[in-house]
Motif scaffolding. Structure first.
Motif, mmCIF file in Angstrom:
data_model
loop_
_atom_site.group_PDB
_atom_site.id
_atom_site.type_symbol
_atom_site.label_atom_id
_atom_site.label_comp_id
_atom_site.label_asym_id
_atom_site.label_seq_id
_atom_site.Cartn_x
_atom_site.Cartn_y
_atom_site.Cartn_z
ATOM 1 N N MET A 1 0.838 -1.179 0.000
ATOM 2 C CA MET A 1 0.000 0.000 0.000
ATOM 3 C C MET A 1 0.886 1.246 0.000
ATOM 4 S SD MET A 1 -2.987 0.938 2.650
ATOM 5 C CE MET A 1 -3.570 2.585 2.802
ATOM 6 N N ARG A 2 0.550 2.181 -0.841
ATOM 7 C CA ARG A 2 1.303 3.425 -0.967
ATOM 8 C C ARG A 2 1.071 4.299 0.266
ATOM 9 N NH1 ARG A 2 -0.448 7.627 -5.494
ATOM 10 N NH2 ARG A 2 -2.313 7.369 -4.268
ATOM 11 N N HIS A 3 2.138 4.891 0.796
ATOM 12 C CA HIS A 3 2.017 5.795 1.943
ATOM 13 C C HIS A 3 1.419 7.116 1.482
ATOM 14 C CE1 HIS A 3 2.778 7.918 5.633
ATOM 15 N NE2 HIS A 3 3.482 8.815 4.974
ATOM 16 N N ARG A 4 0.424 7.570 2.193
ATOM 17 C CA ARG A 4 -0.217 8.858 1.918
ATOM 18 C C ARG A 4 0.091 9.786 3.065
ATOM 19 N NH1 ARG A 4 -6.235 6.811 0.275
ATOM 20 N NH2 ARG A 4 -5.644 5.800 -1.655
ATOM 21 N N PRO A 5 0.916 10.805 2.835
ATOM 22 C CA PRO A 5 1.191 11.729 3.943
ATOM 23 C C PRO A 5 -0.077 12.453 4.365
ATOM 24 C CG PRO A 5 2.127 12.538 1.880
ATOM 25 C CD PRO A 5 1.574 11.171 1.614
ATOM 26 N N ASP A 6 -0.261 12.555 5.660
ATOM 27 C CA ASP A 6 -1.436 13.253 6.175
ATOM 28 C C ASP A 6 -1.347 14.728 5.822
ATOM 29 O OD1 ASP A 6 -2.516 10.967 7.304
ATOM 30 O OD2 ASP A 6 -1.476 11.285 9.205
ATOM 31 N N PRO A 7 -2.458 15.298 5.337
ATOM 32 C CA PRO A 7 -2.438 16.735 5.084
ATOM 33 C C PRO A 7 -2.431 17.489 6.407
ATOM 34 C CG PRO A 7 -4.644 15.843 4.743
ATOM 35 C CD PRO A 7 -3.728 14.680 5.011
ATOM 36 N N ALA A 8 -1.859 18.672 6.390
ATOM 37 C CA ALA A 8 -1.874 19.531 7.573
ATOM 38 C C ALA A 8 -3.249 20.183 7.657
ATOM 39 C CB ALA A 8 -0.778 20.585 7.475
ATOM 40 N N ARG B 1 -7.511 14.413 -5.234
ATOM 41 C CA ARG B 1 -8.493 13.375 -4.899
ATOM 42 C C ARG B 1 -7.849 11.993 -4.908
ATOM 43 N NH1 ARG B 1 -13.309 16.193 -8.346
ATOM 44 N NH2 ARG B 1 -13.468 17.980 -6.948
ATOM 45 N N GLY B 2 -8.415 11.119 -4.083
ATOM 46 C CA GLY B 2 -7.908 9.760 -3.986
ATOM 47 C C GLY B 2 -6.688 9.619 -3.090
ATOM 48 N N ARG B 3 -6.361 10.653 -2.344
ATOM 49 C CA ARG B 3 -5.181 10.645 -1.472
ATOM 50 C C ARG B 3 -5.549 10.686 0.009
ATOM 51 N NH1 ARG B 3 -1.950 15.408 -4.362
ATOM 52 N NH2 ARG B 3 -1.482 15.840 -2.194
ATOM 53 N N GLY B 4 -6.821 10.498 0.340
ATOM 54 C CA GLY B 4 -7.241 10.468 1.735
ATOM 55 C C GLY B 4 -7.568 11.814 2.341
ATOM 56 N N VAL B 5 -7.556 12.868 1.534
ATOM 57 C CA VAL B 5 -7.826 14.212 2.051
ATOM 58 C C VAL B 5 -9.266 14.326 2.542
ATOM 59 C CG1 VAL B 5 -7.925 16.668 1.455
ATOM 60 C CG2 VAL B 5 -6.050 15.246 0.586
ATOM 61 N N GLY B 6 -10.214 13.858 1.744
ATOM 62 C CA GLY B 6 -11.622 13.939 2.126
ATOM 63 C C GLY B 6 -11.897 13.172 3.413
ATOM 64 N N GLY B 7 -11.329 11.972 3.526
ATOM 65 C CA GLY B 7 -11.515 11.184 4.742
ATOM 66 C C GLY B 7 -10.917 11.848 5.968
ATOM 67 N N ALA B 8 -9.745 12.463 5.810
ATOM 68 C CA ALA B 8 -9.103 13.160 6.935
ATOM 69 C C ALA B 8 -9.937 14.361 7.373
ATOM 70 C CB ALA B 8 -7.693 13.605 6.542
ATOM 71 N N LEU B 9 -10.454 15.105 6.408
ATOM 72 C CA LEU B 9 -11.305 16.253 6.745
ATOM 73 C C LEU B 9 -12.576 15.797 7.449
ATOM 74 C CD1 LEU B 9 -10.804 18.285 3.478
ATOM 75 C CD2 LEU B 9 -10.304 19.136 5.779
ATOM 76 N N LEU B 10 -13.200 14.761 6.930
ATOM 77 C CA LEU B 10 -14.439 14.258 7.520
ATOM 78 C C LEU B 10 -14.195 13.762 8.945
ATOM 79 C CD1 LEU B 10 -17.430 13.796 6.900
ATOM 80 C CD2 LEU B 10 -16.803 11.551 5.979
ATOM 81 N N ALA B 11 -13.129 13.022 9.154
ATOM 82 C CA ALA B 11 -12.814 12.523 10.509
ATOM 83 C C ALA B 11 -12.572 13.679 11.477
ATOM 84 C CB ALA B 11 -11.593 11.607 10.450
ATOM 85 N N THR B 12 -11.916 14.725 11.012
ATOM 86 C CA THR B 12 -11.644 15.887 11.859
ATOM 87 C C THR B 12 -12.933 16.583 12.272
ATOM 88 O OG1 THR B 12 -9.471 16.215 10.889
ATOM 89 C CG2 THR B 12 -10.496 18.144 11.923
ATOM 90 N N ALA B 13 -13.830 16.795 11.311
ATOM 91 C CA ALA B 13 -15.105 17.451 11.628
ATOM 92 C C ALA B 13 -15.950 16.592 12.559
ATOM 93 C CB ALA B 13 -15.860 17.759 10.343
ATOM 94 N N GLU B 14 -15.957 15.285 12.342
ATOM 95 C CA GLU B 14 -16.714 14.378 13.211
ATOM 96 C C GLU B 14 -16.173 14.425 14.635
ATOM 97 O OE1 GLU B 14 -16.510 10.507 11.415
ATOM 98 O OE2 GLU B 14 -17.761 11.101 9.707
ATOM 99 N N ALA B 15 -14.858 14.380 14.777
ATOM 100 C CA ALA B 15 -14.250 14.408 16.115
ATOM 101 C C ALA B 15 -14.533 15.728 16.826
ATOM 102 C CB ALA B 15 -12.741 14.171 16.006
ATOM 103 N N ALA B 16 -14.470 16.822 16.101
ATOM 104 C CA ALA B 16 -14.752 18.129 16.699
ATOM 105 C C ALA B 16 -16.207 18.215 17.138
ATOM 106 C CB ALA B 16 -14.432 19.246 15.708
ATOM 107 N N ALA B 17 -17.107 17.699 16.322
ATOM 108 C CA ALA B 17 -18.535 17.711 16.673
ATOM 109 C C ALA B 17 -18.767 16.913 17.953
ATOM 110 C CB ALA B 17 -19.363 17.149 15.522
ATOM 111 N N LEU B 18 -18.197 15.723 18.023
ATOM 112 C CA LEU B 18 -18.371 14.878 19.205
ATOM 113 C C LEU B 18 -17.766 15.536 20.443
ATOM 114 C CD1 LEU B 18 -19.431 12.260 20.385
ATOM 115 C CD2 LEU B 18 -17.244 11.187 19.740
ATOM 116 N N ALA B 19 -16.609 16.163 20.291
ATOM 117 C CA ALA B 19 -15.954 16.820 21.427
ATOM 118 C C ALA B 19 -16.806 17.928 22.032
ATOM 119 C CB ALA B 19 -14.597 17.381 20.995
#
Length: 180
Positions: A1-8, A108-126
């Protein structure tokens, strides 16, 4: 699996922060519409119109009704964005809406959308938001992303929103229950 650097990921939680990023966010919005994504705007869509739309979000961010996140590449250029809009009625303070998840076409296809979605979900829950809702164009790549990330489809409304071309398209509505 190709490494995808996390976006800042940068949270824009004040109106001034949002206004500082308006030009870059406008570029992202224009790219998203030019790519055919149904995010509320019709083609042709100019940078000045996109900048004006983002600037109009500043009061919502300033009063806490909305938070915007930007995912930046290593050089600080925006790859994508997402917003969390809080419900403001007394009986709905447990929920929020995910809006304007956009990823630049070449990112697209580099995990950016998933990282953004996870961040918003975590902030909402917090902050105690346990129910999130969103909508997206039926059959879009975003629809598949939400399904993969555990969102539940409520149903499809035919002709609910127009594609950038002006053609009415179906919209799928989703919700997600969050828990600690």
């Amino acid at each position: 699996m190709r490494h995808r650097p996390d976006p800042a990921l940068v949270s824009l939680s004040t109106g001034a922060q949002l206004l500082h990023h308006v030009e870059a966010l406008a570029d992202l919005l224009v790219d998203t519409v030019a790519g055919g994504a149904s995010v509320g705007f019709l083609s042709p869509f100019e940078h000045a119109e996109a900048a004006a739309w983002w600037a109009a979000q500043a009061p919502l961010v300033a009063d806490g009704r909305q938070t915007v996140w930007i995912a930046n590449d290593a050089g600080g250029q925006p790859l994508g964005t997402i917003s969390l809009v809080r419900a403001d009625k007394p009986n709905s303070r447990h929920r929020a809406e995910i809006v304007k998840l956009m990823v630049r076409r070449d990112a697209r296809g580099r995990g950016v959308g998933g990282a953004l979605l996870a961040t918003a979900e975590a902030a909402a829950l917090a902050e105690g938001r346990t129910l999130l809702m969103l909508d997206t164009e039926t059959g879009s790549p975003a629809e598949a992303l939400y399904a993969r990330r555990g969102w539940t489809s409520i149903g499809v409304v035919p002709g609910h929103a127009a594609a950038p071309s002006g053609e009415p398209r179906p919209t799928t509505f989703f919700y997600k229950s969050l828990s600690a």
